[in-house]
Motif scaffolding. Structure first.
Motif, PDB file in Angstrom:
ATOM      1  N   ARG A 289       0.833  -1.216   0.000  1.00 53.56           N
ATOM      2  CA  ARG A 289       0.000   0.000   0.000  1.00 53.56           C
ATOM      3  C   ARG A 289       0.856   1.250   0.000  1.00 53.56           C
ATOM      4  O   ARG A 289       0.549   2.228  -0.669  1.00 53.56           O
ATOM      5  CB  ARG A 289      -0.930  -0.006   1.204  1.00 53.56           C
ATOM      6  CG  ARG A 289      -1.967  -1.101   1.092  1.00 53.56           C
ATOM      7  CD  ARG A 289      -3.003  -0.961   2.156  1.00 53.56           C
ATOM      8  NE  ARG A 289      -3.994   0.054   1.817  1.00 53.56           N
ATOM      9  CZ  ARG A 289      -4.946   0.435   2.660  1.00 53.56           C
ATOM     10  NH1 ARG A 289      -5.024  -0.078   3.869  1.00 53.56           N
ATOM     11  NH2 ARG A 289      -5.817   1.344   2.282  1.00 53.56           N
ATOM     12  N   GLU A 290       1.952   1.195   0.773  1.00 51.97           N
ATOM     13  CA  GLU A 290       2.831   2.356   0.835  1.00 51.97           C
ATOM     14  C   GLU A 290       3.460   2.614  -0.541  1.00 51.97           C
ATOM     15  O   GLU A 290       3.508   3.746  -1.029  1.00 51.97           O
ATOM     16  CB  GLU A 290       3.913   2.103   1.874  1.00 51.97           C
ATOM     17  CG  GLU A 290       4.872   3.257   2.042  1.00 51.97           C
ATOM     18  CD  GLU A 290       6.012   2.887   2.982  1.00 51.97           C
ATOM     19  OE1 GLU A 290       5.813   2.031   3.854  1.00 51.97           O
ATOM     20  OE2 GLU A 290       7.097   3.449   2.811  1.00 51.97           O
TER      21      GLU A 290
ATOM     22  N   LEU B 242       0.902   3.865  -2.924  1.00 52.56           N
ATOM     23  CA  LEU B 242       0.594   5.271  -2.657  1.00 52.56           C
ATOM     24  C   LEU B 242       1.635   6.169  -3.321  1.00 52.56           C
ATOM     25  O   LEU B 242       1.300   7.167  -3.971  1.00 52.56           O
ATOM     26  CB  LEU B 242       0.581   5.516  -1.141  1.00 52.56           C
ATOM     27  CG  LEU B 242       0.406   6.972  -0.733  1.00 52.56           C
ATOM     28  CD1 LEU B 242      -1.007   7.433  -1.029  1.00 52.56           C
ATOM     29  CD2 LEU B 242       0.742   7.176   0.733  1.00 52.56           C
ATOM     30  N   MET B 243       2.892   5.756  -3.169  1.00 54.96           N
ATOM     31  CA  MET B 243       3.949   6.545  -3.799  1.00 54.96           C
ATOM     32  C   MET B 243       3.773   6.573  -5.310  1.00 54.96           C
ATOM     33  O   MET B 243       3.973   7.593  -5.960  1.00 54.96           O
ATOM     34  CB  MET B 243       5.325   5.986  -3.423  1.00 54.96           C
ATOM     35  CG  MET B 243       5.754   6.473  -2.048  1.00 54.96           C
ATOM     36  SD  MET B 243       7.245   5.725  -1.418  1.00 54.96           S
ATOM     37  CE  MET B 243       8.295   5.769  -2.813  1.00 54.96           C
ATOM     38  N   ARG B 244       3.372   5.421  -5.836  1.00 56.82           N
ATOM     39  CA  ARG B 244       3.139   5.356  -7.269  1.00 56.82           C
ATOM     40  C   ARG B 244       1.965   6.270  -7.645  1.00 56.82           C
ATOM     41  O   ARG B 244       1.999   6.974  -8.652  1.00 56.82           O
ATOM     42  CB  ARG B 244       2.848   3.920  -7.696  1.00 56.82           C
ATOM     43  CG  ARG B 244       4.041   2.989  -7.582  1.00 56.82           C
ATOM     44  CD  ARG B 244       4.955   3.054  -8.793  1.00 56.82           C
ATOM     45  NE  ARG B 244       4.348   2.450  -9.965  1.00 56.82           N
ATOM     46  CZ  ARG B 244       3.991   3.089 -11.051  1.00 56.82           C
ATOM     47  NH1 ARG B 244       4.161   4.388 -11.118  1.00 56.82           N
ATOM     48  NH2 ARG B 244       3.462   2.461 -12.074  1.00 56.82           N
ATOM     49  N   ALA B 245       0.909   6.266  -6.785  1.00 55.85           N
ATOM     50  CA  ALA B 245      -0.279   7.062  -7.088  1.00 55.85           C
ATOM     51  C   ALA B 245       0.033   8.552  -7.094  1.00 55.85           C
ATOM     52  O   ALA B 245      -0.487   9.299  -7.910  1.00 55.85           O
ATOM     53  CB  ALA B 245      -1.386   6.755  -6.074  1.00 55.85           C
ATOM     54  N   VAL B 246       0.894   8.987  -6.187  1.00 56.47           N
ATOM     55  CA  VAL B 246       1.192  10.410  -6.150  1.00 56.47           C
ATOM     56  C   VAL B 246       2.347  10.755  -7.076  1.00 56.47           C
ATOM     57  O   VAL B 246       2.845  11.878  -7.049  1.00 56.47           O
ATOM     58  CB  VAL B 246       1.491  10.925  -4.721  1.00 56.47           C
ATOM     59  CG1 VAL B 246       0.303  10.688  -3.825  1.00 56.47           C
ATOM     60  CG2 VAL B 246       2.755  10.304  -4.167  1.00 56.47           C
TER      61      VAL B 246
END
Lengths: 247, 856
Positions: free
Chosen positions: B297-298, B301-305
């Motif tokens: 998930r972490e 998340l980094m990929r998403a942002v």
């Protein structure tokens, strides 16, 4: 601000279809949806569980791919972009607020806020970031890790991160889903303020009529289709429309 | 930014990385330690040789006939008359003949050998101080055959003084008067050896080299360089057998010999370090895979942002780089400490290395850092790639799990890899006979076998855990069932954890089986082919290879003894059918009149007792040489410039004991200047019980305290026991990889428990006791360990069988699967796993219920 740019949609989908599974287990999360989200406005997407509202948001944000149809961000079509290009779009032009797990646990609040800019290796517009931090009232929490912040504070950091980038559009997926009513109100007011003061575009998925009432416009989804829409909603008008959908 | 994320990631999961790093620390410590200790030993020897040859400008000697035997290079001695001839060459200031006798034991006042593990050597006393490193501390040089000078270290240890009498086994027992006590340069004794220095004639007599010298050391006149003198000497002595080396060349040769021997030790230890590091790499791979899955998930998340796959890849790989770097630095330091400890241990055993500290070469440090870093980074490569491909949408999913396994595909590809590996292994062992090809095939084959097991591993976990876990629910109720089910929960993870153990255990199993087979073969060979009532052996201590033939002669005179023969062993080079000298082949010597009664060499052509007139060869060797009964064999014993030609008087079948060639003791003594027997085989007279005979032999041994009298069974047992020592030593070296694998089990459990925090909280909330939680974790560890151990033993069994079978010709006639030892290995594996589970179980039990429930 000229009327032309206002009228040009910040994001839109054309004949968007998303199918999960195959055969007997096939689920149409989105079924030829057409929708557009105007610049400088706050749009809420509502609908019962399984209506496809999160799927629509994820596809709009380039996090998920449509089975067929088109997604446009401004004039840019996302459907044809490579993973590398999508990454760049997300980093430079989009902001995200999720329901939970919004922050990298090992970074401080300040580092989380500037994460997209740091990842892109871009210089940070410190004046802008300072302004955002003040708006979300996080000045004295900047050096804290996510685990040292309350749920409401964590979501405020997430909102600040989404805004710090000055993105074309901010996507929020149930941003207040895990919060008490006071913290929810804070977050929603900040988002409202961002639209009013910074001319930010926000698209939010929510199932909460109170949250939806902060938006300029509410789009209702059911079974993968857009079934209804209201402008300038109030809690009551949203509830009324939801009740009608339930019939 | 990427580095900041890396660094923070590392700090926040410090504990799991400490466990990972420990695997590398241990492996690198071992590797670096082995290099540092061998470098330290080498440097000590370099100093020793430098000291010993400081004033030597030239060495004159005969060319070596046989190289690299157990006793070094073998060359004929030079005639003593050469000394005077050399002194006549212009530019020579002095020339001294040198003699060095191995196996000269000084006995202390209680009749025990004064030396310990180091060689015990006899020398000529050299008068010219430039050509000798020995410096009298007190007394004077020896002048008569009954006088000796001993080293100061032994003198102090054993309280000998000038004027004392001392018994020395040369190897014949003789009493000398100590007339002087000497130091070696600045030290009391070199590297713990004991030294006895005799008059030239006495040393020549002891060495069986009357009128001869091993070599001649020459000192140049002032102003004459080593090179100048070398060319003058070469011009003066044109015999092609004579070689002249400058002092520098000689020193280099001696040093490079030591380097070569230490190099073998380095390679041997390097292999064990390599196995340990391989297991370590597996654990790192496993840890990073689990950590990446847990952080999905972490990472998403980094990929998403907006983090690119490359950035995520670099962040994860960066973590492994840091872990590898830190672990390697600690490992290098640990290795140096390990070597320092070994050095202290050696000193405690009486072998003190000179110099203040251990020798840490730059290449050792570089090697340690590079290997440690590479292993870590390579192991993390795949998990890092996996992390980089995390889809951003994964940030929005609730739970993150490792992908499911396609069992059918895994089994198929595993079986294919396994089959190819097995085929290569068997091909290498049984079909191909070219040395290098064989090694490659066997090595790659073994890797293939492991690869197949690793690939198919996850598919094996399910049936295996069902089978071995079946009694758990009954034994331990709910915790037992949870333990079994948790093992099954992520078969890939369980398999990877278990297989780290498999690698070490398979080698343990292999060595166990190999050792047991070797012992059984020894018993079989000696039991079947050696006839004896009693035997004499030189006793323990690696540097006492034999004892005086006087002992054999005295035993032969006893009325209770029917027959006795000494046994001598040597290496010779035989002329091949193409006329060239072959490589080194072993040769044995026995008394012709006794040989037929003590040795069963199987089917015979000719008569073994005729070896007093020639040589006996094995069928296989005869075939190789294209010789038949009555033909001749030409060979060199190395100690004389010319070849020896012997008629073939017998051709025998069984080689396990006799080897390829047999000659008489007399022939042997004529050609080899070796002054001791390796073994005596004694037969009692009819009507005399072996015990009565033994009682008669004992008084002879009074002056030979190191010689051991053993009956046949005891002797055979002792031979077999030597295998146990080797096996025990290898166990110790393999312990490294097993310990690393156990660290892996502990680490995986800790990670799994972290993952199940919420679940454990729930179980505790509804009434599971801490003890039950701990029990469940422990049993999961036991199950994983037994999985790894059993697979390892099956592989070990296979390796053991294959290699034993391939060595049938080398005397490995028997195969023993050593069932008791293998069961012990499984039990030890299970118990060790309980040990590995202590900390994770404790942490799981200690968890705060409310906190755990509220953890996401």
């Amino acid at each position: 601000m000229s009327t032309v740019t206002v009228e040009l949609a910040a994001a839109r989908v054309v004949e968007a279809t998303k199918v999960y599974g195959r055969g007997d287990t096939e689920v149409r999360a989105l079924d030829t949806v057409d929708a557009s989200f105007e610049r400088g406005r706050f749009t809420a997407i509502m609908g019962p569980s399984g209506s496809g509202k999160s799927t629509l948001l994820h596809c709009l944000a380039g996090l998920d791919h449509l089975t067929s149809g088109h997604v446009f961000l401004g004039e840019l079509e996302l459907s044809g972009l490579s993973e590398k290009q999508l990454t760049k779009v997300r980093r430079d032009r989009l902001g995200f607020v999720f329901q939970s797990y919004n922050l990298v646990p090992t970074l401080t609040a300040a580092e989380n806020i500037t994460l997209p800019a740091d990842l892109g290796g871009r210089p940070i517009d410190q004046a802008w970031v300072d302004r955002v931090i003040d708006v979300v009232d996080l000045r004295n929490r900047l050096t804290h890790r996510p685990s040292e912040l309350s749920g409401g504070q964590q979501q405020r950091v997430a909102v600040a991160r989404a805004l710090a980038n000055q993105p074309d559009i901010v996507f929020a997926d149930e941003p207040t889903g895990n919060l008490d009513s006071k913290s929810s109100g804070d977050i929603l007011r900040f988002m409202r303020k961002a639209v009013d003061e910074f001319n930010q575009t926000i698209v939010m998925v929510s199932h909460d009529p109170v949250a939806a009432a902060y938006a300029d416009r509410v789009v209702f989804l059911a079974d993968g289709r857009i079934v209804d829409e209201i402008q300038s909603p109030t809690r009551e008008s949203v509830l009324e429309h939801m009740a009608r959908l339930g019939d | 930014m990427v580095w900041r994320i890396t660094w923070r990631g590392l700090l926040s999961h410090a504990l799991r990385f400490v466990m990972t790093a420990l695997a590398i620390v241990l492996g690198i410590s071992f590797l670096v330690g082995s290099f540092v200790i061998t470098d330290t030993i080498r440097s000590a020897f370099d100093d020793l040789f430098a000291q010993a040859t400081k004033g030597t400008d030239e060495i004159v000697r005969f060319q070596a006939q046989i190289k690299n035997t157990d006793l070094g290079d073998v060359r004929p001695p030079v005639p003593a008359s050469l000394v005077a001839a050399i002194e006549a060459v212009p530019g020579v200031r002095a020339a001294e003949g040198l003699i060095q006798v191995p196996n000269v034991q000084i006995l202390d006042r209680k009749g025990k050998p004064a030396g310990s593990f180091a060689p015990q050597v006899g020398y000529t006393w050299v008068r010219d101080t430039a050509l000798s490193p020995w410096r009298l501390a007190s007394g004077r040089p020896p002048r008569t055959a009954g006088e000796v000078v001993i080293d100061r270290g032994t003198a102090i240890d054993k309280r000998f003084h000038v004027g004392d009498r001392v018994n020395i086994l040369t190897p014949t027992a003789k009493q000398y008067v100590i007339v002087g006590i000497t130091r070696f340069g600045r030290v009391d004794r070199p590297l713990g050896t004991t030294a006895s220095l005799f008059t030239t004639t006495e040393a020549q007599r002891i060495a069986n080299k009357v009128g001869k010298f091993d070599q001649i050391a020459v000192a140049a006149q002032p102003g004459v360089s080593q090179e100048q003198l070398q060319s003058r000497l070469r011009a003066a002595f044109t015999d092609p057998q004579i070689e002249v080396l400058t002092g520098t060349q000689y020193r280099k040769e001696q040093q490079s010999n030591i380097r070569k021997q230490l190099g073998f030790i380095n390679i041997a230890l390097g292999i064990f370090a390599g196995v340990g590091l391989l297991v370590g790499a597996f654990i790192i791979f496993n840890t990073f895979t689990i950590v990446v899955a847990q952080r999905t998930r972490e990472l998403a998340l980094m990929r998403a942002v907006g983090a690119s796959p490359g950035q995520v890849f670099r962040a994860v790989l960066g973590e492994s780089t840091l872990v590898g770097l830190i672990a390697s630095i600690i490992g290098v330091a640990g290795g140096v400490a390990l070597a320092a400890g070994l050095r202290a241990l050696l000193a405690a055993l009486g072998v003190s290395l000179p110099g203040g500290s251990v020798v840490v070469e730059p290449r050792t440090v570089v090697l340690g850092l590079v290997v440690g870093l590479l292993v870590t980074v390579l192991a993390a490569l795949m998990p890092a790639r996996k992390a980089a491909t995390t889809p951003p949408i994964a940030a929005l999913r609730e739970v993150a799990v490792e992908g499911e396994v396609d069992l059918a595909r895994r089994i198929t590809s595993g079986v294919v890899v396994f089959a190819v590996g097995t085929a290569a292994l068997l091909l290498g062992l049984f079909v191909v006979s070219s040395g290098t090809q064989e090694i490659w095939l066997v090595g790659l084959g073994a890797l293939g076998v492991f690869g197949g097991v690793i690939t198919a591993g996850p598919a094996v976990v399910r049936p295996f855990a069902r089978l071995f876990g079946a009694p758990l629910p009954r034994l331990r109720k709910l915790p037992g069932r949870l333990a079994r089910d948790n093992t099954l929960r992520n078969p890939r993870r369980s398999a990877r954890t278990a297989i780290a153990l498999t690698v070490g255990v398979s080698l343990v199993g292999f060595i166990t089986i190999f050792g047991a087979s070797a012992k059984k073969s020894i018993r079989h060979v000696f039991g079947g082919q050696l006839h004896a009532d009693y035997l004499l052996t030189p006793g323990s201590g690696g540097f006492t290879p034999g004892f005086s033939p006087d002992v054999t002669a005295a035993v032969a005179k006893l009325p209770q003894v029917d027959a006795v023969t000494g046994l001598r062993l040597w290496e010779v080079r035989v002329r091949q059918p193409n006329g060239k000298l072959g490589g080194n082949d072993p040769i044995a010597a026995l008394e012709p009149s006794v040989i037929g009664r003590v040795l069963d060499a199987g089917h015979l052509q000719g008569n073994l007792e005729h070896i007093d007139r020639g040589i006996a060869v094995s069928q296989k060797f005869a075939k190789h040489l294209h010789v038949r009964l009555g033909d001749t064999v030409t060979l060199t014993f190395g100690a004389e410039p010319q070849d020896t030609t012997l008629p073939v008087v017998a051709i025998y079948e069984k080689t396990s004991l006799a080897g390829p060639m047999l000659v008489s003791i007399a022939t042997f003594a004529q050609h080899v200047r070796l002054n001791f027997d390796f073994l005596d085989v004694i037969l009692a007279k009819p009507g005399v019980t072996p015990t009565q005979m033994a009682d008669a032999v004992k008084p002879i041994l009074a002056s030979y305290p190191t010689v051991k009298l053993e009956d046949r069974n005891k002797f055979i047992n002792d031979q077999a026991k030597q295998v146990d020592q080797v096996v025990a030593f290898i166990y110790v070296l393999l312990a490294l990889s097993v310990i690393i694998a156990l660290l892996g089990i502990a680490n995986t459990l800790a990670l799994s428990i972290y993952e199940r925090t919420h679940e454990i909280g729930l179980l505790r909330a509804v009434g599971m006791s801490r003890r039950q939680v701990r029990s469940s974790v422990r049993w999961e560890a036991v199950l994983i360990s037994i999985l790894g151990t059993v697979i390892g033993l099956v592989l070990g069994l296979f390796f053991g069988w294959a290699i034993t079978a391939s060595l049938r010709d080398q005397g490995f006639t028997q195969f023993d699967i050593a069932p008791v030892q293998l069961v012990v290995v499984v039990i030890v594996g299970g118990l060790a796993a309980v040990g590995a589970a202590v900390v994770p179980a404790w942490r799981a039990g200690r968890m705060d219920v409310l906190d755990a429930i509220h953890t996401e």
